[in-house]
Design a protein around this motif. Sequence first.
Motif, mmCIF file in Angstrom:
data_model
loop_
_atom_site.group_PDB
_atom_site.id
_atom_site.type_symbol
_atom_site.label_atom_id
_atom_site.label_comp_id
_atom_site.label_asym_id
_atom_site.label_seq_id
_atom_site.Cartn_x
_atom_site.Cartn_y
_atom_site.Cartn_z
ATOM 1 N N LYS A 4 -116.391 -62.044 27.029
ATOM 2 C CA LYS A 4 -115.706 -60.754 27.189
ATOM 3 C C LYS A 4 -116.347 -59.701 26.274
ATOM 4 O O LYS A 4 -116.621 -59.983 25.111
ATOM 5 N N PRO A 5 -116.549 -58.495 26.811
ATOM 6 C CA PRO A 5 -117.109 -57.418 25.972
ATOM 7 C C PRO A 5 -116.232 -57.153 24.761
ATOM 8 O O PRO A 5 -114.993 -57.193 24.856
ATOM 9 N N TYR A 6 -116.857 -56.887 23.648
ATOM 10 C CA TYR A 6 -116.127 -56.763 22.379
ATOM 11 C C TYR A 6 -115.147 -55.586 22.391
ATOM 12 O O TYR A 6 -113.939 -55.766 22.197
ATOM 13 N N LYS A 7 -115.657 -54.401 22.658
ATOM 14 C CA LYS A 7 -114.821 -53.203 22.523
ATOM 15 C C LYS A 7 -113.714 -53.162 23.569
ATOM 16 O O LYS A 7 -112.548 -52.923 23.245
ATOM 17 N N SER A 8 -114.075 -53.406 24.831
ATOM 18 C CA SER A 8 -113.075 -53.307 25.900
ATOM 19 C C SER A 8 -112.059 -54.438 25.869
ATOM 20 O O SER A 8 -111.040 -54.383 26.553
ATOM 21 N N SER A 9 -112.332 -55.459 25.059
ATOM 22 C CA SER A 9 -111.378 -56.560 24.915
ATOM 23 C C SER A 9 -110.525 -56.415 23.658
ATOM 24 O O SER A 9 -109.888 -57.361 23.211
ATOM 25 N N GLY A 10 -110.562 -55.225 23.085
ATOM 26 C CA GLY A 10 -109.701 -54.961 21.928
ATOM 27 C C GLY A 10 -110.365 -55.134 20.584
ATOM 28 O O GLY A 10 -109.697 -55.092 19.552
ATOM 29 N N GLY A 11 -111.680 -55.327 20.558
ATOM 30 C CA GLY A 11 -112.390 -55.459 19.297
ATOM 31 C C GLY A 11 -112.312 -54.181 18.479
ATOM 32 O O GLY A 11 -112.456 -53.079 19.011
ATOM 33 N N LYS A 12 -112.067 -54.317 17.197
ATOM 34 C CA LYS A 12 -111.907 -53.147 16.336
ATOM 35 C C LYS A 12 -113.237 -52.460 16.089
ATOM 36 O O LYS A 12 -114.229 -53.098 15.746
ATOM 37 N N MET A 13 -113.254 -51.153 16.256
ATOM 38 C CA MET A 13 -114.444 -50.340 16.035
ATOM 39 C C MET A 13 -114.189 -49.388 14.874
ATOM 40 O O MET A 13 -113.045 -48.967 14.645
ATOM 41 N N GLU A 22 -119.388 -45.095 16.767
ATOM 42 C CA GLU A 22 -118.618 -46.263 16.344
ATOM 43 C C GLU A 22 -119.460 -47.523 16.434
ATOM 44 O O GLU A 22 -120.315 -47.648 17.317
ATOM 45 N N ILE A 23 -119.197 -48.447 15.511
ATOM 46 C CA ILE A 23 -119.815 -49.769 15.555
ATOM 47 C C ILE A 23 -118.712 -50.802 15.321
ATOM 48 O O ILE A 23 -117.645 -50.458 14.794
ATOM 49 N N PRO A 24 -118.923 -52.057 15.721
ATOM 50 C CA PRO A 24 -117.895 -53.080 15.474
ATOM 51 C C PRO A 24 -117.538 -53.171 13.989
ATOM 52 O O PRO A 24 -118.408 -53.069 13.120
ATOM 53 N N ALA A 25 -116.259 -53.357 13.721
ATOM 54 C CA ALA A 25 -115.783 -53.389 12.332
ATOM 55 C C ALA A 25 -116.383 -54.539 11.542
ATOM 56 O O ALA A 25 -116.475 -54.479 10.316
ATOM 57 N N CYS A 26 -116.822 -55.602 12.234
ATOM 58 C CA CYS A 26 -117.379 -56.767 11.535
ATOM 59 C C CYS A 26 -118.839 -56.563 11.142
ATOM 60 O O CYS A 26 -119.442 -57.429 10.513
ATOM 61 N N PHE A 27 -119.426 -55.408 11.525
ATOM 62 C CA PHE A 27 -120.807 -55.127 11.182
ATOM 63 C C PHE A 27 -120.891 -54.033 10.122
ATOM 64 O O PHE A 27 -120.021 -53.159 10.050
ATOM 65 N N ARG A 28 -121.933 -54.106 9.333
ATOM 66 C CA ARG A 28 -122.207 -53.060 8.346
ATOM 67 C C ARG A 28 -123.641 -52.600 8.529
ATOM 68 O O ARG A 28 -124.564 -53.419 8.584
ATOM 69 N N TYR A 29 -123.821 -51.296 8.680
ATOM 70 C CA TYR A 29 -125.152 -50.737 8.900
ATOM 71 C C TYR A 29 -125.844 -50.491 7.561
ATOM 72 O O TYR A 29 -125.305 -49.812 6.692
ATOM 73 N N ILE A 30 -127.015 -51.092 7.379
ATOM 74 C CA ILE A 30 -127.820 -50.869 6.180
ATOM 75 C C ILE A 30 -129.249 -50.584 6.602
ATOM 76 O O ILE A 30 -129.602 -50.696 7.782
ATOM 77 N N GLU A 31 -130.064 -50.208 5.655
ATOM 78 C CA GLU A 31 -131.472 -49.932 5.932
ATOM 79 C C GLU A 31 -132.360 -50.932 5.207
ATOM 80 O O GLU A 31 -131.956 -51.522 4.197
#
Length: 199
Positions: A4-13, A22-31
Motif C-alpha cells: 500500500k502507498p505510504y501517504k495515501s494509506s495514512g502514513g504521516k508526512m 512533504e516527506i515521510p515522517a520516518c525519514f530525515r533529509y541530510i546532505e
Amino acid sequence: ENGKPYKSSGGKMVWNDKLKREIPACFRYIEVGDITQIVTGKEDANFSTQDGRYPFFSCSQEVLRCDTPKFNGNAVLIAGNGDFNVKHYHGKFNAYQRTYVILPPALYYGCVYFSALQRIESFKNKSNGSIVKFITKGDVESIGIYECNDINIYQTLNQIIHDIENNRKQIDELLNLRDTILPVLINGQITVNYHLSDD
C-alpha cells in the motif's frame, strides 16, 4: 506496507523546508557534507601506468591503472568535469585531481552512490546548453540523502553495490585469463582436447 502507498494509506508526512515539500515522517533529509568530508585526488593524468596494480580514477568513463594507491575503502567518485560520471569502488585506489572522492561511512555506501547518481544526472540535464563546465565541491557536499530507522534499506543498497563489484571483478579475471591463454593457443604452445558426448 503490504504493497500500500505510504501517504495515501495514512502514513504521516512532515514538511521539509530545504526541499519545500512533504516527506515521510520516518525519514530525515541530510546532505553528504553532513556525514563525511569530500576531497579530490592529487595526481595529474601522467600518473597512470599501463599495467598498474591499482585503479586510477580520472574524469573519463574508463578506469586507468597506477602503481601507488592513495585511498582505501568504500568510495563514491564523481568526475568534476567532462561528462560528470559517477563511479563506486571498494579497495585501494588513486584519483585524478579533478575527481571528487567521497568515503562515506560503510552503512551509507550504497545510499550515497545512488543519491549521487541521481543528483549528477539532474545537474547534467540542467546544465545542457549552458556554460557550466565543472562541478564544484559545494555541489558534491549538497547531494541529499534520506536517513531512516530501517537498517535493511541501507543493507539492501550496499548489497547491490557489492554484487556489482564482485561481478566486475570476475569479469576482469576472465578477461585477463583470456588475454593470457589466447596468444599461446593461437601460436600452438598449448592445445585443447575435448570430447563430444554421445548425448
